[in-house]
Design a protein around this motif. Structure first.
Motif, short mmCIF file in Angstrom:
data_model
loop_
_atom_site.label_atom_id
_atom_site.label_comp_id
_atom_site.label_asym_id
_atom_site.label_seq_id
_atom_site.Cartn_x
_atom_site.Cartn_y
_atom_site.Cartn_z
N UNK A 1 -9.85 -74.15 -0.08
CA UNK A 1 -11.05 -74.16 -0.40
C UNK A 1 -11.89 -72.73 -1.21
N UNK A 2 -11.80 -72.88 0.58
CA UNK A 2 -13.03 -71.75 1.36
C UNK A 2 -12.57 -70.67 1.38
N UNK A 3 -11.21 -70.10 0.41
CA UNK A 3 -10.86 -68.38 0.39
C UNK A 3 -11.73 -68.78 -1.27
N UNK A 4 -11.29 -69.34 -2.47
CA UNK A 4 -11.36 -69.90 -3.55
C UNK A 4 -12.63 -69.48 -3.93
N UNK A 5 -13.61 -70.26 -2.69
CA UNK A 5 -15.23 -69.98 -3.23
C UNK A 5 -16.41 -68.99 -1.84
N UNK A 6 -14.89 -68.46 -1.46
CA UNK A 6 -15.30 -66.33 -1.04
C UNK A 6 -15.26 -65.67 -1.80
N UNK A 7 -14.29 -66.09 -2.44
CA UNK A 7 -14.55 -64.68 -4.06
C UNK A 7 -15.18 -65.24 -5.10
N UNK B 1 -17.61 -66.68 -4.23
CA UNK B 1 -19.47 -65.98 -3.94
C UNK B 1 -19.96 -64.15 -4.46
N UNK B 2 -18.82 -63.93 -4.47
CA UNK B 2 -18.44 -62.17 -3.97
C UNK B 2 -18.93 -62.62 -5.35
N UNK B 3 -18.13 -63.04 -6.13
CA UNK B 3 -18.64 -62.20 -7.48
C UNK B 3 -20.09 -63.26 -8.40
N UNK C 1 -23.85 -62.59 -8.98
CA UNK C 1 -24.80 -61.54 -8.67
C UNK C 1 -25.54 -61.46 -7.78
N UNK C 2 -26.25 -62.68 -7.83
CA UNK C 2 -27.10 -63.39 -6.60
C UNK C 2 -26.95 -62.75 -4.87
N UNK C 3 -25.59 -62.02 -4.77
CA UNK C 3 -25.03 -62.93 -3.88
C UNK C 3 -25.42 -61.00 -3.10
N UNK C 4 -26.63 -60.92 -1.76
CA UNK C 4 -26.12 -59.81 -1.48
C UNK C 4 -25.49 -59.25 0.08
N UNK C 5 -25.28 -58.35 0.46
CA UNK C 5 -24.52 -58.29 1.88
C UNK C 5 -24.68 -58.91 2.89
N UNK C 6 -26.15 -59.12 3.01
CA UNK C 6 -26.95 -59.61 4.37
C UNK C 6 -26.30 -61.10 3.67
N UNK C 7 -26.32 -61.38 3.11
CA UNK C 7 -25.95 -63.20 2.13
C UNK C 7 -24.36 -63.49 3.42
N UNK C 8 -23.84 -61.56 2.50
CA UNK C 8 -22.86 -62.22 2.86
C UNK C 8 -21.60 -62.04 4.19
N UNK C 9 -22.77 -61.36 4.73
CA UNK C 9 -22.25 -61.21 6.46
C UNK C 9 -23.08 -62.60 7.14
N UNK C 10 -24.13 -63.64 6.75
CA UNK C 10 -24.91 -63.91 7.08
C UNK C 10 -23.36 -65.55 6.84
N UNK C 11 -22.95 -65.53 5.89
CA UNK C 11 -22.04 -66.57 5.42
C UNK C 11 -21.11 -66.60 6.53
N UNK C 12 -19.94 -65.42 6.94
CA UNK C 12 -19.87 -65.10 7.83
C UNK C 12 -18.00 -64.85 7.18
N UNK C 13 -18.35 -64.11 5.69
CA UNK C 13 -17.42 -64.06 4.79
C UNK C 13 -17.23 -62.57 4.69
N UNK C 14 -17.93 -61.66 5.76
CA UNK C 14 -17.33 -60.21 5.72
C UNK C 14 -16.07 -60.46 7.07
#
Length: 207
Positions: free
Chosen positions: A84-90, A92-94, A96-109
């Protein structure tokens, strides 16, 4: 030639045999107790003590079954959640509101670390399942591990197999089916078919 005396008494090593010996004793002490000078109270107290032990053994068996069921459920839930989280990661990445800072904050980096393989030490655990030795060890960052073993403490340890799944079943038959047999094991991690790191702890099982 050295003759080895084998003991066969009430204290059985096998749990099933020990349980049967207890039940047999309960039945027979009621017959032979009076002849041995035991009172009815003494016989009843002895039987109660054995029944308490048997009840504790039954409770332990039930806990083991419940624990195995819980461990299995955790693995299933974890696998489902990871998917589920792998699908969710993709997703979120797609967005448009997702920023790099948000991406890192969510632990997806994705992060990487370097590890010296010479410091790796396998931690081996083992038990007997369905009459076969079963070895378990986390692969850590390696490709798997090689299994070395010897029987009855005789000779040098020999390579008997490789595991790439974190589990190994030693399906070799006993040297003599009528006699108990000890087997010792240790592991070495493997990366690209090369042994790396240090030797694991040694575990001994008696079949």
């Amino acid at each position: 030639m050295v003759l080895i005396k084998r003991r066969y008494d009430f204290i059985k090593g096998n749990v099933k045999e020990f349980r049967q010996a207890c039940l047999n004793y309960i039945a027979k002490i009621q017959i032979h107790g009076p002849t041995l000078g035991m009172t009815e109270e003494e016989i009843a107290a002895e039987i109660a003590r054995i029944n308490k032990l048997l009840a504790l053994m039954d409770a332990r068996d039930q806990l083991e079954v419940q624990l195995k069921a819980a461990v299995k459920e955790v693995h299933v839930e974890k696998d489902d959640f990871v998917t589920y989280m792998r699908d969710r990661r993709e997703t979120v990445r797609e967005n448009p509101a997702c920023t790099d800072a948000m991406w890192i904050d969510l632990g997806f980096n994705t992060t990487y670390t370097s590890e010296d393989s010479s410091n790796l030490v396998p931690v081996l655990s083992a038990g007997i399942e369905a009459d076969y030795p079963v070895l378990k060890c986390q692969k850590q960052s390696t490709d798997g591990w090689r299994v070395y073993s010897r029987t009855n403490g005789i000779g040098q340890f020999q390579l008997i197999g490789v595991s790439t799944i974190g589990k190994f079943i030693d399906a070799r038959p006993k040297t003599d089916p009528e006699k108990s047999e000890s087997r010792e094991y240790y592991l070495f991690f493997v990366m690209k078919d090369e042994v790396v790191g240090q030797k694991s702890n040694i575990v001994e099982l008696v079949l």
